[in-house]
Design a protein around this motif. Structure first.
Motif, PDB file in Angstrom:
ATOM      1  N   THR A 209      -5.714   8.433  78.055  1.00 21.18           N
ATOM      2  CA  THR A 209      -5.412   9.784  78.545  1.00 21.18           C
ATOM      3  C   THR A 209      -5.731   9.909  80.032  1.00 21.18           C
ATOM      4  N   GLU A 213      -2.757  11.034  82.433  1.00 20.70           N
ATOM      5  CA  GLU A 213      -2.778  12.439  82.848  1.00 20.70           C
ATOM      6  C   GLU A 213      -3.685  12.737  84.047  1.00 20.70           C
ATOM      7  N   ALA A 229      -1.514  18.794  81.523  1.00 22.91           N
ATOM      8  CA  ALA A 229      -2.304  17.633  81.946  1.00 22.91           C
ATOM      9  C   ALA A 229      -3.771  17.995  82.109  1.00 22.91           C
TER      10      ALA A 229
END
Length: 368
Positions: A209, A213, A229
């Protein structure tokens, strides 16, 4: 040895999540002591008060003095008892949240945690860092359970300083790599057992992640807005990393961070910033694949995390080798998590890893 995973009972996140604190808080108590410092109280106090009133919950609001000390914990615990509060709501940064956890523990009441920044993974954890009244570290206070509820209001968090948000990514960056090392070593985690499949998958998801992001989220927070995000990085910084570090374990990165705390020139750096450089050093220590190291270097540079000693305040002067050996020795102190690595670690090995990580970081920046 048993496998153990632990987490908060409820984790609630999203835009304006704080407006729902009464709805969820009524499940545990009918009256709460709410603690926050003056700045945080101005930002959140009215929202919390209105939400509690809508749920027919009494709220007693008390100023947090700024230090998670035994004296402050006792003072606020007395306030809780004198007002017959059945629970605690802690709002703000790490010290306010740790104080709320301690009050709840000593008074055997539920605790609701409301971070206003996403700078580390401590909000979900079953521990507090206790300081003296002068602000010096005193001890860790370990709890049998994690907080009852954690509220992450992404609108509030998106308006916090971007450097704190990025520091949270630095703390989260280490989670997968430290957990992987502990798994290989079959080390005992902070949860008191060995890692589980769930914990390791959360740790891996945390890392993925961040890569996917992190940069988008940083750009959004720079202008104070919450995007999908930002939501995902808040979850990675707090929940995924929180469960990951407690239930998958800590290893080299955090120990090397602890080593750097002995250098006064690093004191201006945030926890997660030093952990990021500790992560790079751990990867060198375990001779990780070049591609993996380059991925970490690229991510750190993109979001603004340090990859050289100079970037964490350590200057290349005639005392550099002496200072880094002192850091290496502190990193290898008895009881440090570096001994969770799946091989024997010595100060000489850590010294070499730190200096090599620095060289890698400098070379990466020079080629850009």
């Amino acid at each position: 040895m048993l496998q153990v995973i632990q987490s908060p009972s409820k984790y609630i996140q999203g835009p304006n999540a704080l407006k729902e604190i009464g709805k969820y808080g009524q499940l545990l108590a009918k009256s709460y002591l709410v603690i926050a410092d003056d700045v945080v109280m101005k930002i959140t106090g009215a929202v919390i008060e209105d939400s509690l009133k809508q749920a027919n919950i009494q709220g007693h609001f008390e100023r947090f003095g700024g230090e998670c000390s035994k004296k402050e914990i006792q003072r606020l615990g007395d306030v809780l008892k004198s007002n017959h509060c059945q629970g605690v709501i802690g709002v703000g940064g790490g010290k306010a949240l740790d104080t709320a956890k301690a009050i709840a523990y000593y008074n055997k009441v539920p605790v609701l945690i409301v971070p206003t920044i996403a700078s580390n993974d401590a909000p979900t954890s079953a521990l507090s860092v206790i300081y003296t009244e002068q602000g010096a570290f005193e001890e860790y206070l370990m709890y049998p359970t994690n907080p009852d509820m954690v509220f992450m209001d992404t609108v509030i968090i998106a308006k916090a300083p971007v450097r704190l948000f990025v520091a949270g990514m630095g703390d989260a960056l280490s989670t997968y790599f430290e957990g992987r090392a502990c798994l290989e070593a079959r080390a005992t985690t902070m949860a008191g057992g060995q890692s589980t499949l769930a914990a390791m998958h959360l740790a891996r998801l945390c890392y993925e992640t961040l890569l996917e992001e992190g940069y988008k989220a940083k750009l959004a927070v720079e202008i104070g807005v919450a995007t999908p995000a930002v939501d995902r990085i808040v979850e990675a910084n707090t929940y995924l990393s929180g469960i990951g570090f407690e239930s998958s374990g800590l290893a080299g990165a955090h120990a090397i961070h602890n080593g750097f705390t002995i250098l006064e020139e690093c004191h201006h750096m945030y926890h997660g910033e030093k952990v990021a450089f500790g992560t790079l050093s751990q990867l060198v220590l375990e001779n990780a694949a070049t591609e993996e190291i380059e991925t970490v270097l690229g991510f750190c540079e993109q979001v603004g995390l340090p990859i050289t000693l100079a970037q964490i305040g350590v200057q290349d002067d005639d005392r550099l080798q002496e200072k880094i050996m002192a850091v290496a020795k502190a990193s290898c102190a008895e009881g440090e998590t570096i001994h969770n690595m799946p091989f024997k670690v010595t100060p000489d090995k850590v010294y070499a890893a730190i200096l090599t990580a620095n060289q890698l970081g400098k070379a990466w920046l020079e080629q850009k």
